[in-house]
Write an enzyme that holds these catalytic residues in place. Sequence first.
Site, PDB file in Angstrom:
ATOM      1  N   LEU A  88      18.894 -19.538 -26.779  1.00  0.00           N
ATOM      2  CA  LEU A  88      19.758 -21.200 -27.641  1.00  0.00           C
ATOM      3  C   LEU A  88      18.165 -21.606 -27.414  1.00  0.00           C
ATOM      4  O   LEU A  88      18.035 -22.102 -28.347  1.00  0.00           O
ATOM      5  CB  LEU A  88      21.076 -21.565 -27.919  1.00  0.00           C
ATOM      6  CG  LEU A  88      21.572 -20.553 -28.313  1.00  0.00           C
ATOM      7  CD1 LEU A  88      23.705 -20.637 -27.958  1.00  0.00           C
ATOM      8  CD2 LEU A  88      21.547 -20.176 -30.132  1.00  0.00           C
ATOM      9  N   VAL A 131      22.034 -14.938 -20.701  1.00  0.00           N
ATOM     10  CA  VAL A 131      20.790 -14.462 -21.747  1.00  0.00           C
ATOM     11  C   VAL A 131      21.056 -15.103 -22.832  1.00  0.00           C
ATOM     12  O   VAL A 131      19.862 -15.532 -23.197  1.00  0.00           O
ATOM     13  CB  VAL A 131      20.633 -13.110 -22.016  1.00  0.00           C
ATOM     14  CG1 VAL A 131      19.686 -12.718 -23.092  1.00  0.00           C
ATOM     15  CG2 VAL A 131      20.552 -12.430 -20.686  1.00  0.00           C
ATOM     16  N   CYS A 132      22.084 -15.573 -23.461  1.00  0.00           N
ATOM     17  CA  CYS A 132      22.503 -16.643 -24.954  1.00  0.00           C
ATOM     18  C   CYS A 132      21.992 -17.431 -24.423  1.00  0.00           C
ATOM     19  O   CYS A 132      21.083 -18.489 -25.144  1.00  0.00           O
ATOM     20  CB  CYS A 132      23.533 -15.980 -25.162  1.00  0.00           C
ATOM     21  SG  CYS A 132      24.336 -14.873 -25.674  1.00  0.00           S
ATOM     22  N   THR A 133      22.414 -18.502 -23.561  1.00  0.00           N
ATOM     23  CA  THR A 133      21.521 -19.578 -22.999  1.00  0.00           C
ATOM     24  C   THR A 133      20.504 -19.782 -23.084  1.00  0.00           C
ATOM     25  O   THR A 133      20.117 -20.733 -23.788  1.00  0.00           O
ATOM     26  CB  THR A 133      22.310 -19.842 -22.084  1.00  0.00           C
ATOM     27  OG1 THR A 133      23.600 -20.295 -21.553  1.00  0.00           O
ATOM     28  CG2 THR A 133      22.775 -21.442 -21.298  1.00  0.00           C
TER      29      THR A 133
END
Length: 211
Positions: free
Chosen positions: A49, A44-46
């Site tokens: 960003l 999810v973070c990828t």
Amino acid sequence: MALQLGDVAPDFTAETTEGEVNFHEWLGDSWGILFSHPKDFTPVCTTELGEVARLKGEFDKRNTKVIGLSVDPVSDHHSWKEDIEETQGQALNFPLIGDPEKKIADLYGMIHPNSLESLTVRSVFIIGPDKKVKLTITYPASTGRNFQEILRVLDSLQLTAGYSVSTPVNWNDGDDVIIAPAISDADAKEKFPKGFRTLKPYLRLTPQPNK
Ligand code: BEZ
């Protein structure tokens, strides 16, 4: 006690993917958005960003600097950057803080141990040019943030800062705004030359003043 709206955003010095940053100095006179990620090399973070990097021009237009944080070291961030560019088609173009000792995460209350032990949740702080916290939002690790909503709130905050207005439910840029009840009708006529509609004495709508 958790950081609250109106508090001064705590200052810190940190290693980032763009070198050492002193937060308040780095913010200068700009608005700022500090947002946390639970961990490097997570899905999810990828995606988040990549999206914030794609929206960088929108933040620039709003005189707003963005800075991310993940509790892994900057050396890991540099490797992760390559994955972000490869999978999201967008290179990181803003600093990502390394916080392996969780000093900044603790300072900002980004770790909610009953939700995610020892990693940060998805915190968002919008900070005004006066260095005060204007908005906090907290999402769980499993939900990617909607950065269009963050831009929408930023637009609303900046309108409020520049004019004596607030924004109604589901407001979007270009919609009518609400005149502050403290402004008299006589003053409102001067301040809002496009006119206003009075639904109730406390509920007066006017076209967005900066359009
Ligand atoms: C993610 O970014 O996908 C993620 C990170 C930590 C916990 C759960 C999900």
